[in-house]
Scaffold this motif. Structure first.
Motif, PDB file in Angstrom:
ATOM      1  N   GLN A  78       0.827  -1.206   0.000  1.00  0.00           N
ATOM      2  CA  GLN A  78       0.000   0.000   0.000  1.00  0.00           C
ATOM      3  C   GLN A  78       0.857   1.250   0.000  1.00  0.00           C
ATOM      4  O   GLN A  78       2.018   1.224   0.380  1.00  0.00           O
ATOM      5  N   ALA A  79       0.235   2.348  -0.426  1.00  0.00           N
ATOM      6  CA  ALA A  79       0.910   3.640  -0.382  1.00  0.00           C
ATOM      7  C   ALA A  79       0.666   4.281   0.984  1.00  0.00           C
ATOM      8  O   ALA A  79      -0.392   4.114   1.576  1.00  0.00           O
ATOM      9  N   ARG A  80       1.690   4.996   1.465  1.00  0.00           N
ATOM     10  CA  ARG A  80       1.582   5.700   2.738  1.00  0.00           C
ATOM     11  C   ARG A  80       2.084   7.131   2.562  1.00  0.00           C
ATOM     12  O   ARG A  80       2.958   7.375   1.729  1.00  0.00           O
ATOM     13  N   THR A  81       1.539   8.043   3.342  1.00  0.00           N
ATOM     14  CA  THR A  81       2.065   9.408   3.292  1.00  0.00           C
ATOM     15  C   THR A  81       3.427   9.431   3.965  1.00  0.00           C
ATOM     16  O   THR A  81       3.737   8.573   4.811  1.00  0.00           O
ATOM     17  N   LEU A  82       4.226  10.417   3.598  1.00  0.00           N
ATOM     18  CA  LEU A  82       5.557  10.543   4.177  1.00  0.00           C
ATOM     19  C   LEU A  82       5.466  10.684   5.700  1.00  0.00           C
ATOM     20  O   LEU A  82       6.298  10.164   6.430  1.00  0.00           O
ATOM     21  N   ALA A  83       4.432  11.367   6.188  1.00  0.00           N
ATOM     22  CA  ALA A  83       4.270  11.600   7.630  1.00  0.00           C
ATOM     23  C   ALA A  83       4.012  10.310   8.398  1.00  0.00           C
ATOM     24  O   ALA A  83       4.318  10.211   9.582  1.00  0.00           O
ATOM     25  N   GLU A  84       3.455   9.300   7.718  1.00  0.00           N
ATOM     26  CA  GLU A  84       3.139   8.042   8.397  1.00  0.00           C
ATOM     27  C   GLU A  84       4.366   7.152   8.567  1.00  0.00           C
ATOM     28  O   GLU A  84       4.375   6.254   9.413  1.00  0.00           O
ATOM     29  N   LEU A  85       5.393   7.379   7.757  1.00  0.00           N
ATOM     30  CA  LEU A  85       6.539   6.467   7.749  1.00  0.00           C
ATOM     31  C   LEU A  85       7.322   6.428   9.067  1.00  0.00           C
ATOM     32  O   LEU A  85       7.676   5.344   9.525  1.00  0.00           O
ATOM     33  N   PRO A  86       7.609   7.597   9.699  1.00  0.00           N
ATOM     34  CA  PRO A  86       8.376   7.528  10.962  1.00  0.00           C
ATOM     35  C   PRO A  86       7.637   6.748  12.047  1.00  0.00           C
ATOM     36  O   PRO A  86       8.264   6.072  12.863  1.00  0.00           O
ATOM     37  N   VAL A  87       6.306   6.832  12.045  1.00  0.00           N
ATOM     38  CA  VAL A  87       5.511   6.098  13.036  1.00  0.00           C
ATOM     39  C   VAL A  87       5.675   4.597  12.810  1.00  0.00           C
ATOM     40  O   VAL A  87       5.933   3.826  13.743  1.00  0.00           O
ATOM     41  N   LEU A  88       5.561   4.183  11.558  1.00  0.00           N
ATOM     42  CA  LEU A  88       5.752   2.766  11.220  1.00  0.00           C
ATOM     43  C   LEU A  88       7.174   2.316  11.548  1.00  0.00           C
ATOM     44  O   LEU A  88       7.389   1.212  12.033  1.00  0.00           O
ATOM     45  N   ALA A  89       8.132   3.213  11.290  1.00  0.00           N
ATOM     46  CA  ALA A  89       9.543   2.870  11.506  1.00  0.00           C
ATOM     47  C   ALA A  89       9.833   2.606  12.978  1.00  0.00           C
ATOM     48  O   ALA A  89      10.772   1.891  13.316  1.00  0.00           O
ATOM     49  N   MET A  90       9.025   3.206  13.863  1.00  0.00           N
ATOM     50  CA  MET A  90       9.248   3.004  15.296  1.00  0.00           C
ATOM     51  C   MET A  90       8.485   1.788  15.816  1.00  0.00           C
ATOM     52  O   MET A  90       8.782   1.278  16.890  1.00  0.00           O
ATOM     53  N   THR A  91       7.484   1.310  15.077  1.00  0.00           N
ATOM     54  CA  THR A  91       6.690   0.184  15.571  1.00  0.00           C
ATOM     55  C   THR A  91       7.101  -1.137  14.924  1.00  0.00           C
ATOM     56  O   THR A  91       6.893  -2.196  15.497  1.00  0.00           O
ATOM     57  N   LEU A  92       7.692  -1.073  13.726  1.00  0.00           N
ATOM     58  CA  LEU A  92       8.070  -2.304  13.031  1.00  0.00           C
ATOM     59  C   LEU A  92       9.584  -2.465  13.037  1.00  0.00           C
ATOM     60  O   LEU A  92      10.322  -1.494  13.125  1.00  0.00           O
ATOM     61  N   ARG A  93      10.034  -3.713  12.903  1.00  0.00           N
ATOM     62  CA  ARG A  93      11.474  -3.970  12.900  1.00  0.00           C
ATOM     63  C   ARG A  93      12.089  -3.594  11.564  1.00  0.00           C
ATOM     64  O   ARG A  93      13.153  -2.991  11.510  1.00  0.00           O
ATOM     65  N   GLU A  94      11.403  -3.982  10.484  1.00  0.00           N
ATOM     66  CA  GLU A  94      11.986  -3.722   9.172  1.00  0.00           C
ATOM     67  C   GLU A  94      10.912  -3.766   8.086  1.00  0.00           C
ATOM     68  O   GLU A  94      10.093  -4.664   8.050  1.00  0.00           O
TER      69      GLU A  94
END
Ligand SMILES: [Zn+2]
Length: 148
Positions: A78-94
């Motif tokens: 799926q596509a994500r906004t740039l603003a959503e990426l740091p949140v995902l980066a802190m919750t997921l390993r990779e």
């Protein structure tokens, strides 16, 4: 982004495509083929840029960030906004991010870059972790010296 790593830059490939186009070896039909899905993703999740479209020169390019990875489960692809990426980066390993540039004027689209995000990219343990890292490289250096 702090956990960004293994960046692959596709600007050389893009320049090659544009050269082929200028030389008439490929047509605009071949390179301006953004799908309705990609254009929708650009409209709803895209990141506007200041960069003009290299083909029509009438619209600015939009960057779409696609995410891939086992941990994402049904969100993968799926596509994500740039603003959503740091949140995902802190919750997921990779997870893998693919950045695609799109022009809504002429449908030009091209892969810009790909990279990994996620907590695995953080140095573990903060300053203590750094000290351990320094120790390891010191050991390697000593070992190399011993081999000479
Ligand atoms: Zn365009």
């Amino acid at each position: 982004m702090r956990t960004q790593r293994q960046v692959v830059d596709y600007s050389l490939r893009k320049r090659a495509v544009l050269r082929e186009l200028l030389a008439g070896r490929v047509g605009t039909y071949d390179v301006c083929d953004a799908s309705p899905y990609l254009k929708n993703a650009a409209r709803f999740h895209g990141e506007p840029t200041d960069e003009r479209c290299p083909i029509c020169r009438s619209e600015n390019l939009i960057h779409v960030h696609y995410i891939y990875g086992d941990e994402l489960k049904q969100s993968a692809g799926q596509a994500r906004t740039l603003a959503e990426l740091p949140v995902l980066a802190m919750t997921l390993r990779e997870f893998q991010v693919f950045v695609v540039e799109v022009c809504l004027g002429c449908d030009w689209n091209h892969l810009v870059e790909q990279y990994l995000l996620g907590r695995d990219g953080l140095v573990e343990g903060g300053p203590e972790g750094d000290a351990v890292g320094g120790d390891v490289s010191g050991t390697v250096r000593r070992r190399r010296e011993a081999q000479r």
